[in-house]
Design a protein around this motif. Structure first.
Motif, PDB file in Angstrom:
ATOM      1  N   PHE A 168       0.012  10.382   7.668  1.00 53.64           N
ATOM      2  CA  PHE A 168       1.539   9.776   8.250  1.00 53.64           C
ATOM      3  C   PHE A 168       2.092   8.967   6.967  1.00 53.64           C
ATOM      4  O   PHE A 168       3.361   8.894   6.413  1.00 53.64           O
ATOM      5  CB  PHE A 168       1.854   9.766   9.641  1.00 53.64           C
ATOM      6  N   GLY A 169       1.075   7.859   6.639  1.00 59.44           N
ATOM      7  CA  GLY A 169       2.040   7.283   5.364  1.00 59.44           C
ATOM      8  C   GLY A 169       1.828   8.204   4.254  1.00 59.44           C
ATOM      9  O   GLY A 169       3.293   8.242   3.709  1.00 59.44           O
ATOM     10  N   LEU A 170       0.781   9.308   4.612  1.00 58.55           N
ATOM     11  CA  LEU A 170       1.254  10.555   2.508  1.00 58.55           C
ATOM     12  C   LEU A 170       2.693  10.849   2.929  1.00 58.55           C
ATOM     13  O   LEU A 170       3.427  10.774   2.023  1.00 58.55           O
ATOM     14  CB  LEU A 170      -0.299  11.558   2.711  1.00 58.55           C
ATOM     15  N   GLY A 171       2.614  11.751   4.205  1.00 62.24           N
ATOM     16  CA  GLY A 171       4.125  11.751   4.152  1.00 62.24           C
ATOM     17  C   GLY A 171       5.196  11.317   3.885  1.00 62.24           C
ATOM     18  O   GLY A 171       6.080  11.630   3.828  1.00 62.24           O
ATOM     19  N   SER A 172       5.512  10.403   5.162  1.00 61.46           N
ATOM     20  CA  SER A 172       6.333   9.796   4.602  1.00 61.46           C
ATOM     21  C   SER A 172       6.429   8.665   3.081  1.00 61.46           C
ATOM     22  O   SER A 172       7.587   8.713   2.682  1.00 61.46           O
ATOM     23  CB  SER A 172       6.421   8.454   5.247  1.00 61.46           C
ATOM     24  N   GLY A 173       5.553   8.546   2.574  1.00 60.14           N
ATOM     25  CA  GLY A 173       5.372   8.298   0.942  1.00 60.14           C
ATOM     26  C   GLY A 173       6.503   9.446   0.485  1.00 60.14           C
ATOM     27  O   GLY A 173       6.482   8.642  -0.473  1.00 60.14           O
TER      28      GLY A 173
END
Lengths: 413, 542, 253
Positions: B443-448
């Protein structure tokens, strides 16, 4: 599933009345209470406004009446959304579009009523058309000078959009989040379209500067009170209609679609027909809510189509209690009262509050206010039940053992 | 005596050594001085003589004169170039090129008096001087300039330049420039030559010039009297129009691709959170917004290094938005897996909170993010086609992000874990993969990545609290259209929608094009509910 | 809504040369078999043999890539969707028991009860005495009479299976497709379920997909073995258990 369990246990406690013709209404204790409150409100508040002198403590200002009337329109809109979301599992993020269409139909009627009293004094063309140098009235504005025709359009415009959209969508089995996303795209596309001056609906500014409705001035207190009363009646009738639907066998088919769509299909129900029916019905209710809303606020513009408006409706229903019709009404009134209060007192805080409401209600109170109340009640009931059982001490053999069926009573082979 | 002799020898030696330079030095300064006088005809002569000098300082001087930027300091009559600066005028010595003062009052300067004819003379001289410049690009630019404003005065300098020019492309440009002047030559042969010189020279101005010749006068006669010249001109115009159309298509496609790249950047993060994890993140747009605001803050922190600020902003935005993503996942979303509609509502609430947060911290007004110099300007391919650098970089950037992401998912150990968790959570968990950690990181990757998109978008649109709202619906459309769970599909969908949008736009207007796109996607989903590149088979039913 | 024909059809179900492929993978590969009226048939096969896809094809959820499926000799099932097929008289029980958990057992059966499925009919629908009696019979038959006002979600796994079978029966189908009815049941419950299925066949045809060999034995009926999307063997349980190919497939020799 605990949440839905609750709905149905209450529904079934009152199964005794099942056979009576009005069982669908009489079984609904909370609903009856709510209707009584609304009924009382639309009788008492007008009296307090019109008969009690303004300096009296009991006087209700016209401003407050207008505000309450607005809440009632929202309540009807919330009912429409709860009907499809709470009972059929269709999460529409575009219901604001149906509300706005109903509102525009009403707005067009009131626009035509202005006649030559507009700024430009053109007897036929609304001001914005004169301003944009339109030579003549576009064809789709014809007939809106007739109240009956306009009211028909209040129902038909949302219904036709819902029918076409639903027919395409449900037939090809677009469900769940996909459906939500494309309903959102639908209202977004409509918003962009209505912002266009070329559409002939007043562009950015929308329709406003209304003078009167059926010859009654919109400025007069009497008209405002009458609109409030009508909104209240619309909520009552809308509630009764929705209640009749959800308590019928059709309502149980809807629940069945919500819980197990393909099972319902394999039992032989045409799921898309049921969805289409309830979607169109819901769109019409939303249209009526919009039509009652516009004369009370005096304007309709493309902002009503904006996706965020539609999502806000969802939060009213979620806060009130999804799957409870009276929950939707309560939620709409509560949240909007909160909005009025906070945007007035602490405007900075309101969006934080609204945002937090979304998060907290989905995380902790999936059944909303109604769910919380029911849980409390159930706990109390359990405590009482426990006491009774303790008093009877073992006398009860009511509980049914698992192996009491006709087949199971036969000896095992 | 001896002393006198030595003196003479020294002087002669010096004179022998430096005489040309000395002479130039003298004449440049002297001519400059004449410009400072009041006699306009003398000034004109001085200008002409200046232009004859082979001196690097001549060109800037002439340019300054024609732009009214040539001054004398009142105190010492020194000639200076002056331009407005923060606290007054910044002045540079014309003779030495040294910066004399950063903040001098305009009252201490005297403007060199010019008139229209003098300035236009300067312009012509500048052009002629440029035509002879050592640098090829300066000569080419000068030739193109002359094509835009043909003037009989340039015939001679052009002929001189044509005689000297070795580079074929510039030679052609010079010929065209000459043709632009001789198009109305009384001699038919000259006119025909002029038209022929223009054949195949891809420049909008050429078409305009030739079309003017093909028109009729008020009395019904043709502007161009010779039928032969007219036919030739018509052929040349037709040929050029054909290639203009071709380049127009290329340009539209490029515009479409750059729009598609914006969509791709906005959507690719969503393709991870929605496509891979099945989470409907309505706060995705706000992750983009956070990225854009990060760019703004980075620029505030390094005001003297705007050029590098964007490079710094990319990782910074990734971290800020990514961290926010991890917080959202751990704080809210992990309790809602398997309940997509609830996730939708909760994340919508988060998006409201983030918007209001930004409003409270940065004000509700738009913030301006500066475009660094290397992003502005455009790449001129020819007279028909020029590609702006910011669009070009956006396309390259979007492709780089997509490629990097694919590489990460396909080749890295984290990508492997991620795919394992999304395909079979229980199995992955029993194999020792910390599924919670993988969820948070995914999720962090997608948001980043959404944050990175924000950096790019800050260069194209206003950075305000509603930035994210504008992209969220588009992003969902792209992901759904492309087929959920398929990065390649997201790519094709974004580019396809971008290009289609650009080609519909001229027919219907921008807003209608957008509406048509939305309607198209709504209808498309009816036909193929799972998007362009849908997974098929028994795993589809979730 | 059973359509009554003047004569008894030769085959209640006729599957001929059906192939279903998903992106090149053939879930069914030239599958052919028939079911006679009133017959009880067990279908077994290892995982991925195509049992569920076969059910999907018969009930209209998946359209065959090639091949034909006929119901009662004349009705081409590939021309109908799920709801129509259900109304033609084919009932299906899923592998995972799916009952409507937020409705009561009574309401679940009411929904499944044969009758008009139209939207407006159901809006004004009232149960008559006969229909109530029918629901009572079924609720009795599947042993849930005492719990008729319970929510289906409150039932145990095995009870949900029975409720679902009850829902199938009350639909009044000519053909029942039952996917792993014994999953999650105790031995005692399993044998009772087998007995129930035996009882209800005869009047109607029943096709049972199952893994549990004890259960198949208790059904005491012809067995069809599927493997890689086609029929590997057919006959009595004893016969197929001694079939070389079947042994090979099951034991991987």
């Amino acid at each position: 599933m605990n949440d839905t369990t609750l709905i149905n246990t209450t529904m079934n406690h009152a199964k005794v009345l099942e056979n009576s013709r009005l069982g669908w209404l009489l079984n609904d204790v909370a609903g009856k209470r709510l209707l009584t409150v609304v009924l009382a409100a639309i009788v008492i508040i007008p009296l307090l406004n019109l008969l009690v002198p303004p300096d009296s403590f009991f006087h209700v200002s016209t401003y407050t009446v207008g505000l309450l009337g607005k809440y009632l329109c929202y309540a009807l809109l919330a009912l429409a959304v709860d009907l499809i979301w709470g009972y059929c599992g269709i999460l529409s993020l575009g219901h604001g579009a149906f509300f706005a269409l109903g509102g525009y139909a009403m707005g067009m009627y009131m626009m035509r009523q202005i006649g030559d009293r507009g700024v430009y004094g053109n007897p036929l063309l609304p001001d914005f058309m004169v301003f944009l140098n339109w030579p003549e009235l576009p064809w789709y504005w014809y007939g809106f000078d007739n109240f009956a025709f306009a009211m028909l359009m209040v129902l038909l415009a949302p219904a036709i959009l819902a029918f076409v959209f639903g027919w395409l969508t449900f037939r090809s089995r677009v469900t769940g989040v996909y459906l939500s996303i494309i309903t959102q795209a639908m209202t977004y596309a409509l918003m962009l379209a209505f912002f266009q001056n070329d559409m002939g609906f007043g562009g950015n500014n929308g329709l406003t500067d209304f003078k009167d409705i059926l010859g009654f001035s919109l400025q007069s207190d009497n008209t405002k009170v009458a609109l409030f009363v009508l909104s209240g009646l619309a909520v009552i009738l809308g509630y009764l209609l929705c209640r009749f639907v959800v308590a019928s066998k059709l309502g149980r088919v809807l629940v069945s679609i919500r819980d197990a769509e393909s099972r319902t299909r394999f039992v032989g129900y045409r799921v898309e027909h049921y969805k289409l029916f309830v979607f169109v019905l819901s769109a019409m209710l939303a249209g009526i809510a919009g039509a009652l809303y516009v004369p009370q606020v005096g304007i309709i513009n493309p902002g009503e189509f904006s996706p965020i408006n539609s999502i806000e409706i969802i939060i009213w229903v979620a806060v009130g209690g999804r799957g409870f019709l009276y929950g939707a009404v309560i939620g709409a009134i509560l949240v909007n009262y909160g909005k009025t209060f906070f945007t007035g007192a602490f405007p900075e805080v309101w969006l934080f509050m609204l945002g937090a409401l979304f998060v907290v209600s989905t995380l902790f109170f999936p059944q909303g206010v109604v769910g919380i109340v029911q849980q409390l009640k159930q706990k109390r009931a359990e405590r009482t039940a426990f006491r009774t059982v303790a008093q009877q001490s073992g006398a009860s053999t009511e509980s049914t053992p698992a192996n009491d069926s006709k087949i199971l009573q036969e000896p095992a082979p | 005596m001896m002393k006198t002799f030595l003196n003479i020898v020294f002087t002669v030696a010096l004179a022998l050594l430096f005489s040309p330079a000395m002479a130039e030095e003298d004449s440049f300064a002297q001519l400059l001085n004449e410009l400072g006088g009041t006699n306009l005809s003398k000034k004109a002569t001085a200008l002409d003589q200046l232009a004859q000098l082979d001196d690097e300082r001549v060109l800037p001087t002439l340019e300054a004169l024609m732009n009214n930027a040539l001054y004398q300091q009142k105190s010492d009559n020194q000639f200076v170039f002056a331009e407005s600066a923060a606290d007054g005028m910044k002045i540079t010595s014309v003779v030495t090129g040294a910066v004399l003062d950063e903040a001098v009052s305009s009252r201490d300067l005297r403007k060199i008096i010019t008139n229209n004819s003098l300035r236009s003379r300067a312009r012509n001289l500048v052009a002629a001087t440029r035509l002879m410049n050592k640098k090829a690009e300066v000569r080419e630019a000068a030739a193109l300039e002359l094509i835009k404003s043909p003037n009989i005065e340039f015939l001679q300098p052009l002929d001189n330049a044509i005689a000297r020019e070795k580079v074929p492309a510039i030679q052609q440009a010079l010929q065209v420039a000459r043709g632009a002047i001789t198009l109305d030559h009384p001699d038919e042969i000259e006119r025909l030559k002029a038209v022929q010189a223009m054949d195949g020279f891809e420049h909008k101005q050429v078409i305009t010039l030739l079309e003017q010749r093909l028109q009729k006068n008020a009395d019904g006669s043709f502007v161009e009297p010779s039928a032969l010249v007219r036919t030739t001109a018509q052929e040349v115009v037709d040929g050029l129009k054909k290639s203009e159309m071709f380049y127009k298509i290329i340009e539209d496609t490029f515009f479409g691709l750059s729009l598609g790249s914006v969509l791709l950047l906005a959507a690719v993060g969503l393709a991870i959170t929605f496509g891979v994890m099945g989470v409907i993140n309505m706060a995705h747009g706000e992750m983009i917004m956070l990225g854009a605001y990060t760019t703004y803050v980075v620029q505030l922190l390094m005001p003297n290094n705007i050029g590098a600020s964007l490079i710094v902003a990319v990782p910074a935005a990734f971290l800020v938005a990514g961290l926010m993503g991890v917080i959202i996942e751990r704080g809210v979303i992990r309790f809602l897996y398997g309940r997509p509609l609830e996730t939708l509502l909760a994340t919508f609430g988060i998006s409201l909170i983030l918007q209001q947060l930004v409003r409270t911290i940065f004000s509700p007004l738009n913030r301006s993010v500066i475009t660094p110099e290397w992003m502005s300007g455009s790449l001129e391919i020819n007279g028909f086609l020029s590609l702006t650098y910011n669009r070009l970089y956006i396309v390259l950037f979007a492709l780089a992000v997509l490629f990097g992401l694919m590489l990460l998912l396909k080749k890295s150990f984290f990508g492997l874990q991620m795919r394992a968790v999304t395909q079979n959570r229980a199995m992955a968990s029993s194999m020792g993969i910390r599924t919670g950690w993988v969820d948070a990181m995914t999720f962090g990757l997608g948001s980043g990545i959404a944050g990175i998109a924000g950096v790019a978008l800050s260069q194209l649109t206003n950075v305000g609290p509603n930035l994210g709202q504008a992209y969220i619906i588009d992003s969902f459309m792209v992901v759904v259209f492309g087929g959920v769970g398929n990065l390649w599909g997201t790519f094709v969908a974004a580019m396809g929608l971008g290009v289609a949008n650009k080609f519909i736009e001229p027919l219907s207007g921008a807003v209608l094009a957008k509406i048509l796109m939305l309607v198209f996607i709504i209808l498309f989903i009816q036909r193929r509910p799972r998007g362009l590149f849908a997974l098929k088979g028994r795993f589809v039913e979730g | 809504m059973t359509i009554q024909f003047g004569h008894i059809p030769k085959h209640i179900l006729y599957v001929n040369g059906v192939t279903v492929s998903f992106d090149g993978f053939k879930a069914l590969n030239n599958l052919s078999f028939t079911v006679a009226p009133g017959e009880l048939r067990a279908i077994i096969g290892p995982n991925g043999a195509g049992k569920t896809t076969m059910m999907d094809v018969i009930t209209g959820k998946v359209k065959p890539t090639t091949g034909e499926v006929f119901f009662r000799d004349t009705i081409d099932l590939s021309q109908h969707d799920e709801a129509e097929i259900a109304n033609l008289g084919i009932g299906r029980k899923f592998q995972k028991p799916t009952v409507i958990e937020s409705l009561t057992i009574f309401e679940n059966l009411e929904l499944a009860l044969e009758g008009n499925r139209g939207v407006f009919r159901s809006l004004f629908h009232k149960l008559d005495g006969d229909q109530r009696k029918r629901i009572d019979e079924i609720v009795e038959l599947v042993g849930l009479a005492e719990k008729r006002q319970w929510l289906a979600g409150a039932l145990s796994h095995g009870q949900k299976q029975w409720l679902e079978i009850g829902m199938l029966l009350i639909q009044g189908p000519d053909l029942l497709l039952v996917d792993e009815p014994a999953a999650g049941m105790t031995d005692h419950e399993t044998s009772l379920t087998a007995k129930l299925l035996r009882e209800i066949s005869g009047e109607r045809s029943v096709v049972v997909v199952e893994h549990d060999m004890e259960f198949i034995k208790a059904l005491d009926c012809p067995v069809t073995v599927l493997h890689e999307g086609r029929v590997l063997a057919e006959g009595t349980l004893e016969k197929v258990q001694n079939n070389e190919e079947v042994i090979e497939v099951y034991l991987g020799r």
